[in-house]
Design an enzyme around this catalytic site. Structure first.
Site, PDB file in Angstrom:
ATOM      1  N   HIS A  38       0.829  -1.207   0.000  1.00 41.22           N
ATOM      2  CA  HIS A  38       0.000   0.000   0.000  1.00 41.22           C
ATOM      3  C   HIS A  38       0.863   1.256   0.000  1.00 41.22           C
ATOM      4  O   HIS A  38       1.267   1.734   1.062  1.00 41.22           O
ATOM      5  CB  HIS A  38      -0.895  -0.001   1.242  1.00 41.22           C
ATOM      6  CG  HIS A  38      -1.767  -1.217   1.343  1.00 41.22           C
ATOM      7  ND1 HIS A  38      -1.282  -2.454   1.732  1.00 41.22           N
ATOM      8  CD2 HIS A  38      -3.089  -1.396   1.098  1.00 41.22           C
ATOM      9  CE1 HIS A  38      -2.270  -3.331   1.723  1.00 41.22           C
ATOM     10  NE2 HIS A  38      -3.379  -2.734   1.350  1.00 41.22           N
ATOM     11  N   GLY A 127      -3.529  -3.737  11.473  1.00 38.57           N
ATOM     12  CA  GLY A 127      -3.944  -4.257  10.177  1.00 38.57           C
ATOM     13  C   GLY A 127      -5.453  -4.434  10.176  1.00 38.57           C
ATOM     14  O   GLY A 127      -6.133  -3.920   9.287  1.00 38.57           O
ATOM     15  N   PRO A 128      -5.986  -5.125  11.188  1.00 36.67           N
ATOM     16  CA  PRO A 128      -7.445  -5.096  11.341  1.00 36.67           C
ATOM     17  C   PRO A 128      -7.821  -3.665  11.747  1.00 36.67           C
ATOM     18  O   PRO A 128      -7.465  -3.215  12.840  1.00 36.67           O
ATOM     19  CB  PRO A 128      -7.713  -6.107  12.461  1.00 36.67           C
ATOM     20  CG  PRO A 128      -6.454  -6.941  12.556  1.00 36.67           C
ATOM     21  CD  PRO A 128      -5.339  -6.008  12.171  1.00 36.67           C
ATOM     22  N   ASP A 165      -9.255   6.654   7.519  1.00 38.26           N
ATOM     23  CA  ASP A 165     -10.719   6.681   7.445  1.00 38.26           C
ATOM     24  C   ASP A 165     -11.291   5.350   7.918  1.00 38.26           C
ATOM     25  O   ASP A 165     -12.330   5.293   8.584  1.00 38.26           O
ATOM     26  CB  ASP A 165     -11.164   6.920   5.994  1.00 38.26           C
ATOM     27  CG  ASP A 165     -10.645   8.232   5.439  1.00 38.26           C
ATOM     28  OD1 ASP A 165     -10.952   9.285   6.031  1.00 38.26           O
ATOM     29  OD2 ASP A 165      -9.918   8.194   4.420  1.00 38.26           O
ATOM     30  N   GLY A 166     -10.609   4.273   7.536  1.00 34.46           N
ATOM     31  CA  GLY A 166     -11.093   2.933   7.887  1.00 34.46           C
ATOM     32  C   GLY A 166     -11.134   2.734   9.391  1.00 34.46           C
ATOM     33  O   GLY A 166     -12.126   2.223   9.936  1.00 34.46           O
ATOM     34  N   ILE A 197     -10.428   8.991   1.046  1.00 31.70           N
ATOM     35  CA  ILE A 197     -10.375   7.865   0.100  1.00 31.70           C
ATOM     36  C   ILE A 197     -10.244   6.571   0.887  1.00 31.70           C
ATOM     37  O   ILE A 197      -9.505   6.504   1.870  1.00 31.70           O
ATOM     38  CB  ILE A 197      -9.132   7.990  -0.835  1.00 31.70           C
ATOM     39  CG1 ILE A 197      -9.279   9.151  -1.822  1.00 31.70           C
ATOM     40  CG2 ILE A 197      -8.845   6.687  -1.583  1.00 31.70           C
ATOM     41  CD1 ILE A 197     -10.253   8.918  -2.970  1.00 31.70           C
ATOM     42  N   HIS A 269      -4.111   3.173  -3.231  1.00 30.37           N
ATOM     43  CA  HIS A 269      -4.314   2.606  -1.894  1.00 30.37           C
ATOM     44  C   HIS A 269      -3.543   1.301  -1.696  1.00 30.37           C
ATOM     45  O   HIS A 269      -2.770   1.176  -0.757  1.00 30.37           O
ATOM     46  CB  HIS A 269      -5.808   2.364  -1.622  1.00 30.37           C
ATOM     47  CG  HIS A 269      -6.026   1.437  -0.463  1.00 30.37           C
ATOM     48  ND1 HIS A 269      -6.142   1.884   0.828  1.00 30.37           N
ATOM     49  CD2 HIS A 269      -6.084   0.080  -0.396  1.00 30.37           C
ATOM     50  CE1 HIS A 269      -6.265   0.850   1.639  1.00 30.37           C
ATOM     51  NE2 HIS A 269      -6.242  -0.253   0.924  1.00 30.37           N
ATOM     52  N   GLU A 416     -17.322  -4.242  24.854  1.00 26.32           N
ATOM     53  CA  GLU A 416     -16.514  -5.456  24.973  1.00 26.32           C
ATOM     54  C   GLU A 416     -15.280  -5.399  24.075  1.00 26.32           C
ATOM     55  O   GLU A 416     -14.185  -5.797  24.477  1.00 26.32           O
ATOM     56  CB  GLU A 416     -17.348  -6.702  24.627  1.00 26.32           C
ATOM     57  CG  GLU A 416     -18.527  -6.969  25.557  1.00 26.32           C
ATOM     58  CD  GLU A 416     -19.747  -6.102  25.251  1.00 26.32           C
ATOM     59  OE1 GLU A 416     -19.765  -5.427  24.183  1.00 26.32           O
ATOM     60  OE2 GLU A 416     -20.685  -6.088  26.084  1.00 26.32           O
ATOM     61  N   ASP A 474     -32.164 -16.106  30.948  1.00 25.75           N
ATOM     62  CA  ASP A 474     -31.846 -15.082  29.939  1.00 25.75           C
ATOM     63  C   ASP A 474     -31.964 -15.626  28.515  1.00 25.75           C
ATOM     64  O   ASP A 474     -32.072 -14.861  27.549  1.00 25.75           O
ATOM     65  CB  ASP A 474     -30.452 -14.480  30.166  1.00 25.75           C
ATOM     66  CG  ASP A 474     -30.494 -13.278  31.099  1.00 25.75           C
ATOM     67  OD1 ASP A 474     -31.600 -12.733  31.288  1.00 25.75           O
ATOM     68  OD2 ASP A 474     -29.436 -12.897  31.620  1.00 25.75           O
ATOM     69  N   HIS A 478     -28.212 -15.234  25.194  1.00 32.97           N
ATOM     70  CA  HIS A 478     -27.120 -15.094  26.160  1.00 32.97           C
ATOM     71  C   HIS A 478     -26.376 -16.406  26.412  1.00 32.97           C
ATOM     72  O   HIS A 478     -25.388 -16.418  27.134  1.00 32.97           O
ATOM     73  CB  HIS A 478     -27.672 -14.576  27.492  1.00 32.97           C
ATOM     74  CG  HIS A 478     -28.015 -13.128  27.477  1.00 32.97           C
ATOM     75  ND1 HIS A 478     -28.804 -12.569  26.499  1.00 32.97           N
ATOM     76  CD2 HIS A 478     -27.669 -12.115  28.308  1.00 32.97           C
ATOM     77  CE1 HIS A 478     -28.934 -11.275  26.742  1.00 32.97           C
ATOM     78  NE2 HIS A 478     -28.247 -10.979  27.834  1.00 32.97           N
ATOM     79  N   ARG A 525     -22.469 -19.504  35.984  1.00 34.09           N
ATOM     80  CA  ARG A 525     -23.326 -18.654  36.817  1.00 34.09           C
ATOM     81  C   ARG A 525     -23.849 -19.464  38.004  1.00 34.09           C
ATOM     82  O   ARG A 525     -24.046 -18.948  39.089  1.00 34.09           O
ATOM     83  CB  ARG A 525     -24.501 -18.157  35.975  1.00 34.09           C
ATOM     84  CG  ARG A 525     -25.548 -17.435  36.786  1.00 34.09           C
ATOM     85  CD  ARG A 525     -26.670 -16.891  35.919  1.00 34.09           C
ATOM     86  NE  ARG A 525     -27.615 -16.141  36.719  1.00 34.09           N
ATOM     87  CZ  ARG A 525     -28.788 -16.618  37.117  1.00 34.09           C
ATOM     88  NH1 ARG A 525     -29.182 -17.824  36.787  1.00 34.09           N
ATOM     89  NH2 ARG A 525     -29.587 -15.870  37.856  1.00 34.09           N
TER      90      ARG A 525
HETATM   91  C1  LIG Z   1     -11.343  -4.729   9.985  1.00 35.59           C
HETATM   92  C2  LIG Z   1     -10.829  -4.565   8.597  1.00 35.59           C
HETATM   93  N1  LIG Z   1     -11.706  -4.540   7.577  1.00 35.59           N
HETATM   94  C3  LIG Z   1     -11.282  -4.426   6.307  1.00 35.59           C
HETATM   95  C4  LIG Z   1      -9.942  -4.343   6.030  1.00 35.59           C
HETATM   96  C5  LIG Z   1      -9.445  -4.258   4.603  1.00 35.59           C
HETATM   97  N2  LIG Z   1      -8.964  -2.898   4.327  1.00 35.59           N
HETATM   98  C6  LIG Z   1      -7.674  -2.594   4.395  1.00 35.59           C
HETATM   99  S1  LIG Z   1      -7.374  -0.981   4.123  1.00 35.59           S
HETATM  100  C7  LIG Z   1      -9.000  -0.669   3.853  1.00 35.59           C
HETATM  101  C8  LIG Z   1      -9.467   0.709   3.521  1.00 35.59           C
HETATM  102  C9  LIG Z   1      -8.951   1.662   4.501  1.00 35.59           C
HETATM  103  O1  LIG Z   1      -9.249   2.942   4.135  1.00 35.59           O
HETATM  104  P1  LIG Z   1      -8.400   4.102   4.786  1.00 35.59           P
HETATM  105  O2  LIG Z   1      -8.232   3.859   6.220  1.00 35.59           O
HETATM  106  O3  LIG Z   1      -9.045   5.370   4.390  1.00 35.59           O
HETATM  107  O4  LIG Z   1      -6.981   3.930   4.138  1.00 35.59           O
HETATM  108  P2  LIG Z   1      -6.401   4.681   2.856  1.00 35.59           P
HETATM  109  O5  LIG Z   1      -7.083   4.101   1.657  1.00 35.59           O
HETATM  110  O6  LIG Z   1      -6.696   6.109   3.027  1.00 35.59           O
HETATM  111  O7  LIG Z   1      -4.962   4.334   2.907  1.00 35.59           O
HETATM  112  C10 LIG Z   1      -9.754  -1.825   4.002  1.00 35.59           C
HETATM  113  C11 LIG Z   1     -11.213  -1.885   3.828  1.00 35.59           C
HETATM  114  C12 LIG Z   1      -9.065  -4.368   7.131  1.00 35.59           C
HETATM  115  N3  LIG Z   1      -7.751  -4.290   6.990  1.00 35.59           N
HETATM  116  N4  LIG Z   1      -9.535  -4.441   8.398  1.00 35.59           N
HETATM  117 MG   LIG Z   2      -8.455   7.070   3.551  1.00 33.47          MG
END
Ligand SMILES: Cc1ncc(C[n+]2csc(CCOP(=O)(O)OP(=O)(O)O)c2C)c(N)n1
Ligand SMILES: [Mg+2]
Length: 668
Positions: A38, A127-128, A165-166, A197, A269, A416, A474, A478, A525
């Site tokens: 990236h 990464g996530p 953004d993500g 973006i 990207h 959580e 519950d 649950h 419980r």
């Molecule tokens: C939880 C999760 N969902 C989906 C992805 C796949 N993914 C990686 S980057 C991205 C887009 C991220 O957008 P942004 O944070 O705006 O990064 P930019 O394109 O500006 O570098 C996605 C959907 C991921 N890494 N983690």
């Molecule tokens: Mg972005």
């Protein structure tokens, strides 16, 4: 080689822009060589990162683990080349230029996303999306808590985050932002890479969120700057450092900045720019050097920057050496639990075998915790708004409150996922052993961060109560059914499901001793009888599974169970023996992972060669490994139901009668 003195004079002419362009070039070249990665984000945030690292951040590449360093979290982990380029430029010894050439290749330090433990100076795995910013909240909280204990002389640092953004779209960010704002974590400074973006295109495809307003509503100090105006970024950081609240610096940037044709487009990207666009970018930013080449003067300017952190580290070491807190501080950072903790747990087991204490394992956990928390102050508890169900607070634990970090109990709120990520951050920061509770069923909500606890090998202890249909009224929303299978399928995670008060204390001991692994304590419980015949000094759960009840004669059948179903297995064994003259052994299996780690002979002795029946009020998935080809399973085949627990056990046929009947069917 140019001499250092000569370099210094040349470095004096290096501009911030040159330094940022080094990041841009390394990012685009590495991604191009790997044909994967990236480039857009590192190129877009190169200016912000240059200001942060060259003027503000206190880290020392020659001692990356120095405890009072500033923490840097690349929450937008896909932009890993930003971090690797910085590490090369700053002179981390494990990040020579060859590592950048091996970006994303097997065995390199430059993994696709930053991984904790792979490269020095990577504070957390990201990464996530959303995990980094949420983990950083835990780090920033740990910093305040450690400062409250040991003083500003020893603990006084910032946690900086770059989020995209993500990260901000992910739900977990809401939990994290809310918690950080509430707790007034003023040492947390987040840069939002506001490039509008993401992968699919402009963020306007999917969001109309006013992010600054969102952060403001959560109590943050918010500034917006042009992310390519380095002086504006620097001024914003200075203001953020003075704020009494966590800070968001919204940095308006252009993704892939510098690429003349693709800059600003989602095309930068997650794909190499291509040879033609890379050549055009070199031209555009005035970078006349070969791939992976950084001229000496620019490299030296970066290396010089590292000196600031080194000086800060040395000054801190002197303060530590002179501090009366030294021993306590070192021991907290090392995470060493004193022998006293394990002595009180031994005495606890002895006492409750004698008393044959019958309590729910969640209650047993509370009682064990009272002993543990009395013997150490490293443990820091909490719950996602279920304190009095999870039984996670013990006497004398003061609460953490906004601007008051002297306590050791955290009300994480109904968050959580945020709780699990914050606990990762607390563990990674060092100085504490975090544990936190919710209902086992809501493991689903915490899962993303729990997986990272395991991947990073952090000692985070999850106290997951209400662990089956045994929670009763519950109902199925649950009642966990599939959660044990999912947790057991997770690598590097110990899943403990103790059967009684004794096993609960044993499992707590094992969890505390698992320094490189998270643990999940799966607790009932409902009340459960004490099942041990006698006290043993040995921690019997440490083997993962053991013979709880030996039959009087040669075993004809083996009944295996965990947690609340061990009681049922014992009753079934007695029934088989008394009513049918069938010799049945009962094996309690509080931790599959530890049992798997035993040698084959030990496992054979425990499991025996007679047919086996497993009993667990959960899904069968995974049990066949232990049952073998000839056995049977008594448990859940679908979701539970809403009713009193005893009715549910009868309704779903998880009873001693059903187990005995299954055994008879097998052996006749
Ligand atoms: C939880 C999760 N969902 C989906 C992805 C796949 N993914 C990686 S980057 C991205 C887009 C991220 O957008 P942004 O944070 O705006 O990064 P930019 O394109 O500006 O570098 C996605 C959907 C991921 N890494 N983690
Ligand atoms: Mg972005």
């Amino acid at each position: 080689m140019t001499s250092q003195v000569a370099l210094k004079s040349v470095a004096a002419g290096v501009s911030d822009r040159d330094m940022a362009n080094a990041i841009r070039a390394l990012a685009m070249d590495s991604v191009q060589k790997a044909n994967s990665g990236h480039p857009g984000m590192p190129m877009g945030m190169a200016d912000v990162a240059t200001v942060l690292f060259s003027r503000f951040i206190n880290i020392d590449p020659s001692m990356p683990d120095w405890p009072d360093r500033d923490r840097f979290v690349l929450s937008a982990g896909h932009g890993s080349m930003l971090q690797y380029a910085l590490h090369y430029l700053l002179g981390y010894e494990d990040m020579p230029i060859e590592e950048l050439r091996r970006f994303r290749q097997l065995g390199s330090r430059t993994a696709g996303h930053p991984e904790y433990g792979h490269a020095l100076g990577v504070e957390t795995t990201t990464g996530p999306l959303g995990q980094g910013i949420s983990t950083a909240v835990g780090m920033a909280l740990a910093e305040r808590m450690l400062a409250a204990r040991h003083g500003a002389d020893l603990v006084d640092h910032y946690t900086y985050v770059i989020a995209g953004d993500g990260c901000l779209q992910e739900g977990i960010s809401h939990e994290a932002i809310d918690l950080a704002g509430h707790l007034k974590l003023s040492r947390l400074i987040v840069f939002w890479d506001d490039n509008a973006i993401s992968i699919d295109g402009p963020t306007s495809l999917s969001t109309s969120m006013d992010q600054p307003a969102r952060f403001k509503a959560a109590g943050w100090y918010v500034q917006s700057v042009d992310g390519h105006d380095m002086e504006a970024v620097a001024a914003a950081i200075e203001a953020a450092q003075l704020s009494d609240r966590p800070s968001l610096i919204a940095c308006r940037t252009v993704i892939g900045k510098g690429a003349p044709n693709l800059g600003g487009s989602e095309k930068t990207h997650g794909a190499p720019l291509g040879d033609a666009e890379i050549a055009a970018t070199r031209e555009n930013i005035g970078w006349a050097y070969a791939p992976f080449e950084v001229p000496d003067d620019i490299l030296f300017a970066w290396r010089e920057v590292a000196g600031r952190g080194q000086a800060a580290r040395r000054a801190w070491e002197q303060r530590l050496a002179a501090s009366p807190q030294r021993e306590a501080f070192d021991s907290a950072i090392a995470g060493n639990l004193s022998d006293a903790v394990f002595e009180v747990l031994g005495a606890f087991r002895n006492e409750h075998v004698e008393k044959a204490t019958k309590v729910a394992t969640r209650k047993a956990s509370e009682m064990a915790l009272a002993a543990i928390n009395g013997a150490t102050d490293l443990t820091v508890g909490g719950s996602a708004d279920l304190t009095h169900s999870n039984l996670t607070i013990t006497k004398g634990m003061d609460r953490i409150a906004p601007s008051d970090y002297a306590g050791r109990y955290i009300h994480y709120g109904i968050r959580e996922h945020g709780m699990a990520a914050a606990m990762n951050g607390i563990a990674l920061h060092g100085g504490f052993v975090p544990y936190g509770g919710t209902f086992l069923c809501f493991t689903d909500y915490a899962r993303g961060a729990m997986r990272l606890s395991a991947l990073m090998g952090q000692r985070v202890i999850y106290v997951m109560t209400h662990d089956s249909i045994g929670l009763g009224e519950d109902g199925p929303t649950h009642q966990p059914v599939e959660h044990l299978a999912m947790l057991r399928a997770t690598p590097n995670l110990n899943v403990f499901r103790p059967a009684d008060i004794i096993e609960t204390a044993e499992c707590w001991e094992l969890a505390l001793k698992s320094k490189n692994r998270p643990s999940v304590l799966v607790l009932s419980r409902q009340n459960l009888p004490m099942l041990r015949q006698a006290h043993s000094d040995e921690n019997r759960s440490s083997q993962g599974a053991y013979i709880l009840r030996e039959p009087s004669g040669h075993r004809v059948v083996t009944l295996m169970a965990t947690g609340s179903e061990v009681e049922i297995a014992v009753a079934a064994a007695e029934r088989l023996e008394i009513e049918h003259g069938v010799a049945a052994a009962v094996v309690s299996m509080p931790c599959w992972e530890l049992f798997e780690a035993q040698d084959a002979d030990t496992r054979k002795v425990v499991l025996g060669s007679a047919p086996r029946i497993a009993v667990e009020a959960a899904a069968r998935l995974g049990w066949d490994r232990w049952i073998g080809d000839t056995g049977a399973f008594v448990g859940m085949a679908g979701f539970g139901a809403s009713a009193p627990a005893p009715d549910l056990y009868r309704h779903f046929d998880i009873t001693s009668e059903a187990v005995a009947a299954a055994a008879l069917k097998l052996i006749i």
